[in-house]
Design an enzyme around this catalytic site. Sequence first.
Site, PDB file in Angstrom:
ATOM      1  CG  HIS A  16      -4.496  -9.147  -3.604  1.00  0.00           C
ATOM      2  ND1 HIS A  16      -5.623  -8.448  -3.237  1.00  0.00           N
ATOM      3  CD2 HIS A  16      -4.514 -10.284  -2.873  1.00  0.00           C
ATOM      4  CE1 HIS A  16      -6.303  -9.139  -2.331  1.00  0.00           C
ATOM      5  NE2 HIS A  16      -5.641 -10.258  -2.081  1.00  0.00           N
ATOM      6  CE  LYS A  40     -13.430 -15.680   2.484  1.00  0.00           C
ATOM      7  NZ  LYS A  40     -12.116 -15.072   2.227  1.00  0.00           N
ATOM      8  NE  ARG A  89      -2.112 -10.903   4.401  1.00  0.00           N
ATOM      9  CZ  ARG A  89      -3.412 -10.949   4.253  1.00  0.00           C
ATOM     10  NH1 ARG A  89      -4.085  -9.854   4.025  1.00  0.00           N
ATOM     11  NH2 ARG A  89      -4.065 -12.091   4.359  1.00  0.00           N
ATOM     12  CB  SER A 127      -9.807  -7.501   0.378  1.00  0.00           C
ATOM     13  OG  SER A 127      -8.922  -7.951  -0.601  1.00  0.00           O
TER      14      SER A 127
END
Length: 161
Positions: A16, A40, A89, A127
């Site tokens: 990040h 979440k 990614r 994460s």
Amino acid sequence: MIAIYPGSFDPITLGHLDIITRSSKLYELVIVVVSRNPSKDPLFTVEQRIQQIKQTTQHLPTVEVDSFDGLTVTYAKKRQAKVLLRGLRVLSDFEKELQMAHTNKTLSNDIETVFLATSTEYGFLSSSLVKEIAKFGGPISHLVPQHIAVDVEKCYGKALL
Ligand code: ADP
């Protein structure tokens, strides 16, 4: 031009930070916004994540940190941001990110999603991966800023007591 970089940042990683640092050279202002998405189950509260990101980006004068509730485009409009930044990614990111970009375009035609490709060394990093390693007592100091590693390790240390 103002850009917003929305995400969960639970916690912020070096991946990040790389996106924030690189985009801060492209835009007048980059606002990192922590999503208050209730679906979440986060490790850190939104307020903790805001503080963590502020500390991580304090050396970058054109970076601001905030949180938002609701639609990302609504927040972008409120802040007069024309760009919505996302990092890419792997191929699997692309599918969901493209769907989100198209959806946001239908909601607000004048806000563009801009994708920044991950730097090679962070292509594997997320994460969730950081939390998974920390949960089992593995090292994470090469994946997150030092103060974040301390915060994450504290969380799992406490959980094990
Ligand atoms: P979200 O739940 O919105 O995906 P994340 O915090 O997981 O929130 O990610 C925020 C953004 O940062 C996403 O666009 C994601 O693809 C990007 N990102 C996450 N990790 C990396 C990384 N290692 N390299 C580049 N971009 C990344």
